[in-house]
Every structure is written in structure tokens, then in C-alpha cells.
Design a protein around this motif. Structure first.
Motif, short mmCIF file in Angstrom:
data_model
loop_
_atom_site.label_atom_id
_atom_site.label_comp_id
_atom_site.label_asym_id
_atom_site.label_seq_id
_atom_site.Cartn_x
_atom_site.Cartn_y
_atom_site.Cartn_z
N ASN B 10 40.37 53.36 41.64
CA ASN B 10 39.87 52.16 40.95
C ASN B 10 41.34 51.36 40.19
O ASN B 10 41.19 50.11 40.14
N GLU B 11 42.08 52.20 39.83
CA GLU B 11 43.53 51.78 39.36
C GLU B 11 44.02 51.17 40.45
O GLU B 11 44.80 50.01 40.27
N LEU B 12 44.15 51.70 41.61
CA LEU B 12 44.85 51.40 43.01
C LEU B 12 44.28 49.72 43.26
O LEU B 12 44.78 48.84 43.55
N ASP B 13 43.01 49.84 43.08
CA ASP B 13 42.11 48.73 43.54
C ASP B 13 42.26 47.35 42.66
O ASP B 13 42.53 46.35 42.95
N ALA B 14 42.26 47.81 41.39
CA ALA B 14 42.64 46.68 40.39
C ALA B 14 44.07 46.34 40.22
O ALA B 14 44.65 45.18 40.24
N LEU B 15 45.25 47.34 40.76
CA LEU B 15 46.62 46.75 41.00
C LEU B 15 46.62 45.80 42.13
O LEU B 15 47.14 44.79 42.15
N LEU B 16 45.75 46.10 43.13
CA LEU B 16 45.97 45.45 44.50
C LEU B 16 45.23 44.11 44.09
O LEU B 16 45.54 43.00 44.57
N ASP B 17 44.20 43.94 43.30
CA ASP B 17 43.59 42.69 42.94
C ASP B 17 44.10 41.93 41.94
O ASP B 17 43.44 40.98 41.38
N GLY B 18 45.13 42.21 41.25
CA GLY B 18 45.76 41.54 40.14
C GLY B 18 44.81 41.56 39.03
O GLY B 18 44.69 40.87 38.23
N ARG B 19 43.87 42.76 38.85
CA ARG B 19 43.07 42.76 37.47
C ARG B 19 43.56 43.90 36.43
O ARG B 19 42.77 44.19 35.52
#
Lengths: 184, 267
Positions: B10-19
Motif C-alpha cells: 500500500n506504500e508503493l501504491d500511495a507513492l504511485l498515486d501521490g498520496r
């Protein structure tokens, strides 16, 4: 009597200028969900009618596309529920029912061969609710908050669905991905 | 050592999505710079997202025919809205039409009873029937349950139903069952506060084929045929072995909306 007519015409014009440009993407999205053109087109039409009925409650300046996708999702979910409510009485119906259970938003007609790119086909084959999460955020580029609102779930749940959905899709499409250095 | 504590998915996803917050972002970016596995995973996610965005970008061009269809639907909605606005104030006032005679509506055999319902004469007969009964006095207190019981008492063996048009201001004014030949038909008469009447006719027919001609349209998997006879519109659709007709001297689109709203796919 002219005044109400003029007001109605103005309301109609405002709605069309806001909503009509999104018809194409709503239709494409509905077709990815249903894989049945007539059902998808009916869903978009129903979306437009519902949106028009509630247009007075739409807040100008907010994301019209997110608003329309929220309604579309609701229409599609209802259509799916309606299709499932048809009692399964024959062996054929039971088989159909099992197909419905295997994938939300399955079409009521026989499943045609999925069309589109391999990515689209893989996305279409993802189980709900991962497919909708990826469709709203990655395909339609809604924000987490807009997508969560459309799907009726908390943002944290959406984040989890996105993460799991992307992982599943990446695994399915690993053979297409550009080569990266071997993970340790 | 940094490679052994990889970023969570979920950290990778948040990084990807600028979150991520600026601090979280700096920390994650620092980790990625030194971790081949997380870098590869992020690259794969970026590739996947660009592919998915490309799916959205490939939406077909605007379709004028489909937009025209949407506009027709909106026209129908406008007609219903205008009608509701006209009728609503009257519904709040005395319902004069409910004061009409309580005499039961006389059942008269339809001219088309002896003819096959598939024949093109059906819309003509239905329009004639409508013109004959639309001025019948309303039966006060008549509701769907009473009317359906009347249908059964009249020997109706098929699943005839009474449509609920209340939402649009049409209340049940009368109804009856008709014996004709080897089969039976039922009719329900509705009236609104302006005195406008709508007639619904249902009859059992094995073929349940729509009459030839007319304007054809399809909504929700149901095929409709619409006929204009003078100022009277007749909309016909089939529900399995049941043939349904709505008849009224209403704007065509308005009656179409009513029919589409009330038609059901055969179960």
C-alpha cells in the motif's frame, strides 16, 4: 406559462452541456462492465435520466464526471441485482446463476468473447470489487475520495482493493511488462 | 540492510498515486533509490497504470446517434416533469373526479375480441375502445387489490396485473375482465386530476407478437410498438405470453415513458 418553459429549457441545456460530453466514457465503461452493448447502452440512458431528475441537487463546480460515474455504478449494480432476481429454475438457469456469482455485473445474455486489448480483457476478468476500483481510479482517473464515494466504501477499503487489484492484474500481465532488473 | 525491509504494497501504491506526505515521500523515494526489488515493483506499477490510462483514453469518439437517443429519453423526462408540475397542484385540491358516480363500469366486448391480437387492427380497436370508455365515471375507492380480485372473479386465469401509475398522478378509475372466444382480456382505466384518462389492456396470447407496423423501439430488453390514431397513442409490448397495451390521448413521448417504466421482462 412561458416562464416555466424557459426555465425548463435552460435547465435542460445546462444539463446537456454538463453531461453529454461524458456519454462516451460512461458508455465505454458500461460496456466493459456488461460486455453486452444493448445492456450497457440502457444503463447509460438510465444514468442520464436519473442524473437529470436530480440535477437540481448537483453542486456546480464539483466533478460532474465523478457524479455521473457514481450514478452509473448504482444503475449497473441494480441491473445486476435485477438480473439475478430472476429465479433459477432450470439447469440452464442454474448454470447462468453460477456464472453471475462468479463475476459481478455479468451480462444477462450469453457471454460474448471479450474484446479489446489484452489489458482490457484482463481488467474485465478481474473479480469485483477490484475491477471497479481499478476502473474508477486507474482508467477513469477519479480521485480516491470520488471513487470511494461512487463505490460506497471508505477510502481505506478502496486503497486496499486497489492494491490487491493492481497486484493481481500485474501478475496476469507480467509477460507484457517491460523487463526490469530481477527483484531480490 | 534497507533492501530487507521493503516498502509495503500500500506504500508503493500511495507513492504511485501521490498520496504520501512530503516526509513520507522523501523516505519512500530514498528507499527506492537503494532497493532494486521495490524499484522494480514500482516500475511495474507505473507501467500497469499507464496501460490502464491508455484504456480510458481509447474511448470511442462521440456517437451522434447515441446522443440523439439520450436526448429523446430526456425529452420524455421533460414531458413527464411538465405534466407532474401541471397536475401536482390539482392533486392537492379536491379530487372532483372522485365524486363521480360509483356505478361500475359496464363491460363491453372489444371490437377486436374476435380478431387475432397480432393483427394490425388491434391498435385501431384499442384506440376506439379508449375513446368509448375514457369518459366513464370513476369508481371511488377502487384500488389494485380490489380490481385484481375482480379480474379473478371474472375468470381471468392469467397473471393480469394492475399497473401503478400513481406517481404520475393517474389513479385507478375503473376496470373489468372480458371473456372473448377462448381467451380473456382485462382493462384498467386511470384518470388524473385534469380528467385525462389512460387505458391499460392486457390479454393472454401464446404468440404475444406485436402488431405489425407502428414505431418500434426497445428499452431494457423489451420491444415496444407505438401507434398513433388521431390524438390517441397506443403502445404495445409483450411480457411472455401476455400482450399489454397502454392507450391515451397524451403526447406520444409521455405515454412511451409510462410504458417503459411499467413494462416488465417475462420471468
Amino acid at each position: 406559462m412561458e416562464q416555466p418553459k424557459q426555465a425548463q429549457a435552460a435547465r435542460r441545456e445546462a444539463f446537456e452541456s454538463l453531461a453529454m460530453p461524458h456519454a462516451v466514457r460512461l458508455r465505454a465503461c458500461a460496456r466493459r462492465w456488461f460486455r453486452h452493448e444493448a445492456t450497457a447502452d440502457d444503463a447509460v440512458q438510465e444514468t442520464f435520466l436519473r442524473a437529470y431528475r436530480t440535477f437540481d441537487a448537483f453542486e456546480p463546480g464539483t466533478n460532474a464526471r465523478a457524479w455521473l460515474f457514481t450514478i452509473l455504478y448504482s444503475v449497473c449494480a441494480n441491473e445486476h441485482a435485477r438480473a439475478r432476481s430472476h429465479a433459477a429454475t432450470s439447469l440452464e438457469d442454474v448454470t447462468e446463476e453460477l456464472l453471475y456469482r462468479s463475476e459481478q455485473f455479468a451480462p444477462r445474455a450469453a457471454l460474448p468473447e471479450p474484446t479489446g486489448t489484452e489489458v482490457e480483457r484482463a481488467l474485465g476478468a478481474l473479480p469485483e470489487p477490484f475491477k471497479s476500483a481499478l476502473t474508477f481510479v486507474d482508467v477513469e482517473e477519479l480521485s480516491y475520495e470520488e471513487a470511494a464515494s461512487a463505490l460506497g466504501c471508505p477510502v481505506g477499503t478502496l486503497r486496499s482493493r486497489l492494491s490487491r487489484g493492481r497486484k493481481a492484474l500485474a501478475e496476469k500481465l507480467a509477460h507484457l511488462a517491460p523487463r526490469t532488473r530481477t527483484a531480490s | 540492510m534497507r533492501e530487507e525491509t521493503h516498502l509495503a504494497e500500500n506504500e508503493l501504491d500511495a507513492l504511485l498515486d501521490g498520496r504520501l506526505t512530503p516526509e513520507q515521500h522523501a523516505s519512500a523515494a530514498g528507499h527506492i533509490a537503494g532497493c532494486e526489488a521495490c524499484g522494480a515493483e514500482l516500475a511495474q506499477l507505473r507501467w500497469l497504470r499507464s496501460e490502464l490510462r491508455a484504456v480510458g483514453a481509447r474511448a470511442p469518439a462521440r456517437d451522434a446517434a447515441f446522443e440523439a437517443r439520450l436526448r429523446v429519453a430526456l425529452d420524455g423526462e421533460d414531458a413527464v416533469r411538465a405534466r407532474t408540475e401541471r397536475v401536482a397542484p390539482l392533486l392537492r385540491g379536491p379530487r372532483r373526479w372522485l365524486l363521480a358516480s360509483a356505478a361500475a363500469m359496464t363491460a363491453v366486448l372489444l371490437a377486436w375480441l374476435v380478431a387475432s391480437p397480432q393483427q394490425v387492427a388491434l391498435p385501431d380497436a384499442a384506440a376506439e375502445r379508449y375513446l368509448a370508455v375514457r369518459g366513464e365515471p370513476a369508481e371511488p375507492g377502487l384500488d389494485a387489490a380490489v380490481l385484481e380480485e375482480r379480474f379473478r372473479a371474472g375468470g381471468v386465469a392469467f397473471r393480469a396485473r394492475v399497473l401503478d401509475l400513481d406517481m404520475l398522478g393517474f389513479r385507478i378509475a375503473g376496470g373489468s375482465a372480458f371473456e372473448f372466444g377462448a381467451t380473456t382480456a382485462v382493462e384498467t382505466l386511470y384518470r388524473d386530476a385534469l380528467g385525462q384518462s389512460v387505458l391499460c389492456v392486457m390479454l393472454e396470447d401464446d404468440a404475444a407478437a406485436l402488431p405489425a407496423g407502428g414505431e418500434r423501439f426497445e428499452r431494457g430488453g423489451i420491444a415496444f410498438a407505438s401507434f398513433r390514431r388521431g390524438d390517441v397513442t397506443v403502445v404495445v409490448w409483450s411480457e411472455g405470453d401476455l400482450l399489454c397495451l397502454l392507450v391515451a390521448a397524451l403526447p406520444r413521448e409521455e405515454l412511451h415513458v409510462l410504458a417503459v417504466a411499467k413494462a416488465m421482462l417475462p420471468s
